[in-house]
Design a protein around this motif. Sequence first.
Motif, PDB file in Angstrom:
ATOM      1  N   LEU A 173      12.526  29.749  23.764  1.00  0.00           N
ATOM      2  CA  LEU A 173      11.658  30.677  24.142  1.00  0.00           C
ATOM      3  C   LEU A 173      12.710  31.600  24.859  1.00  0.00           C
ATOM      4  N   GLN A 174      13.710  30.748  25.886  1.00  0.00           N
ATOM      5  CA  GLN A 174      14.408  31.646  26.775  1.00  0.00           C
ATOM      6  C   GLN A 174      15.866  30.727  26.651  1.00  0.00           C
ATOM      7  N   PRO A 175      16.942  31.815  26.530  1.00  0.00           N
ATOM      8  CA  PRO A 175      18.235  31.123  26.453  1.00  0.00           C
ATOM      9  C   PRO A 175      18.423  30.193  27.680  1.00  0.00           C
ATOM     10  N   GLY A 176      19.097  29.033  27.471  1.00  0.00           N
ATOM     11  CA  GLY A 176      19.417  28.268  28.537  1.00  0.00           C
ATOM     12  C   GLY A 176      18.199  27.354  29.282  1.00  0.00           C
ATOM     13  N   VAL A 177      17.108  27.832  28.884  1.00  0.00           N
ATOM     14  CA  VAL A 177      15.979  26.851  29.349  1.00  0.00           C
ATOM     15  C   VAL A 177      15.422  25.815  28.183  1.00  0.00           C
ATOM     16  N   VAL A 178      15.804  24.712  28.227  1.00  0.00           N
ATOM     17  CA  VAL A 178      15.248  23.734  27.493  1.00  0.00           C
ATOM     18  C   VAL A 178      13.845  23.499  27.236  1.00  0.00           C
ATOM     19  N   ASP A 179      13.043  23.623  26.272  1.00  0.00           N
ATOM     20  CA  ASP A 179      11.603  23.514  26.040  1.00  0.00           C
ATOM     21  C   ASP A 179      11.356  22.301  25.621  1.00  0.00           C
ATOM     22  N   VAL A 180      12.075  21.398  25.117  1.00  0.00           N
ATOM     23  CA  VAL A 180      11.455  19.948  24.300  1.00  0.00           C
ATOM     24  C   VAL A 180      12.844  19.254  24.565  1.00  0.00           C
ATOM     25  N   THR A 181      12.465  18.091  24.926  1.00  0.00           N
ATOM     26  CA  THR A 181      13.605  16.922  25.216  1.00  0.00           C
ATOM     27  C   THR A 181      13.076  15.683  24.630  1.00  0.00           C
ATOM     28  N   VAL A 182      14.006  14.765  24.371  1.00  0.00           N
ATOM     29  CA  VAL A 182      13.814  13.496  23.873  1.00  0.00           C
ATOM     30  C   VAL A 182      14.890  12.401  24.730  1.00  0.00           C
ATOM     31  N   ASN A 199       2.433  19.835  25.924  1.00  0.00           N
ATOM     32  CA  ASN A 199       1.225  20.832  26.308  1.00  0.00           C
ATOM     33  C   ASN A 199       2.006  21.994  25.790  1.00  0.00           C
ATOM     34  N   LEU A 200       1.018  22.994  25.603  1.00  0.00           N
ATOM     35  CA  LEU A 200       1.402  24.284  25.454  1.00  0.00           C
ATOM     36  C   LEU A 200       1.454  25.154  26.714  1.00  0.00           C
ATOM     37  N   GLY A 201       2.617  25.262  27.143  1.00  0.00           N
ATOM     38  CA  GLY A 201       2.746  25.981  28.510  1.00  0.00           C
ATOM     39  C   GLY A 201       2.706  24.681  29.734  1.00  0.00           C
ATOM     40  N   LYS A 202       2.791  25.007  30.937  1.00  0.00           N
ATOM     41  CA  LYS A 202       2.944  26.265  31.807  1.00  0.00           C
ATOM     42  C   LYS A 202       4.724  26.394  31.456  1.00  0.00           C
ATOM     43  N   PHE A 203       5.017  27.621  30.904  1.00  0.00           N
ATOM     44  CA  PHE A 203       6.352  28.027  30.522  1.00  0.00           C
ATOM     45  C   PHE A 203       7.090  28.276  32.139  1.00  0.00           C
ATOM     46  N   ARG A 204       8.365  27.971  32.048  1.00  0.00           N
ATOM     47  CA  ARG A 204       8.957  28.088  33.338  1.00  0.00           C
ATOM     48  C   ARG A 204      10.147  28.811  33.188  1.00  0.00           C
ATOM     49  N   LYS A 205      10.757  29.516  34.126  1.00  0.00           N
ATOM     50  CA  LYS A 205      12.182  30.063  33.735  1.00  0.00           C
ATOM     51  C   LYS A 205      13.310  29.379  34.855  1.00  0.00           C
ATOM     52  N   GLU A 206      12.693  28.777  36.185  1.00  0.00           N
ATOM     53  CA  GLU A 206      13.317  28.129  37.060  1.00  0.00           C
ATOM     54  C   GLU A 206      14.054  27.017  36.778  1.00  0.00           C
ATOM     55  N   GLU A 207      13.305  26.140  35.945  1.00  0.00           N
ATOM     56  CA  GLU A 207      13.767  24.808  35.561  1.00  0.00           C
ATOM     57  C   GLU A 207      13.316  24.584  34.084  1.00  0.00           C
ATOM     58  N   ASN A 208      14.124  23.490  33.542  1.00  0.00           N
ATOM     59  CA  ASN A 208      13.646  23.234  32.120  1.00  0.00           C
ATOM     60  C   ASN A 208      12.645  22.147  31.935  1.00  0.00           C
ATOM     61  N   ILE A 209      12.295  21.842  30.841  1.00  0.00           N
ATOM     62  CA  ILE A 209      11.278  20.894  30.502  1.00  0.00           C
ATOM     63  C   ILE A 209      11.426  19.418  31.186  1.00  0.00           C
TER      64      ILE A 209
END
Length: 236
Positions: free
Chosen positions: A197-206, A156-166
């Motif tokens: 997008l944010q250091p330390g918060v992973v946006d994509v994982t496999v 998806n595009l979003g919902k981006f989070r700061k508290e937890e990664n993808i």
Amino acid sequence: MEQSTKKNIACIGAGYWGQNLIRNFFNLKVLHTVCDSDPERLKAIKANYPGISLTPEIQEVLQNPEIQGVVIATPAETHYSLAKRALISGKDVFVEKPLALKVSEGEELTNIAQNKELILMVGHILAYHPGIATLKELVAKGELGKINYIYSNRLNLGKFRKEENILWSFAPHDISVILMLLGEMPVEVSASGGSYLQPGVVDVTVTTIRFASGVRGHIFVSWLHPFKEQKLIVIG
């Protein structure tokens, strides 16, 4: 006279997903209290759900003998500590996924619930989806033959989070379904991803998974994708 089995429920967290849980428990006529640190959220709850008790204090919920069960819909890093406090207080607990961010924490919560004979349930909602239930039945009956491989995409595009990664935000859905379909735990798991997008918060994982039965799988999750896709493929 038949005694009601319904319990008074308190919901801790009235944010994005907590609002869905609040609505559902209110409609089931079991919602007793909503707890949130944001006064504006509590103000909105008061307007939409008349007769519901409101408090910014978690301890007030845990000490209330009228409340038998607690729903936790707070940021992922708080799930373990809040669930532990609720269980120790003698409350049944429904906690949004993930249960905890460490295996040791999840095991500790499970042990507390078992020792105190309390309910500890994680909100793996796809386990109750009729399509997943049908797929589970087909696998159990052998209609798909020997299962060789499972993969899922949750993009998806979003919902981006700061508290937890993808991984913690999206992948628990797919992990829970794969484990339910196969009825076994993996012997090997590896995951890789990237932060953009944010250091330390992973946006994509496999994530790749291997089971003792020979089944392999992978889970691709991203909130940095140009279109929405939710796909689960079982290959037999």
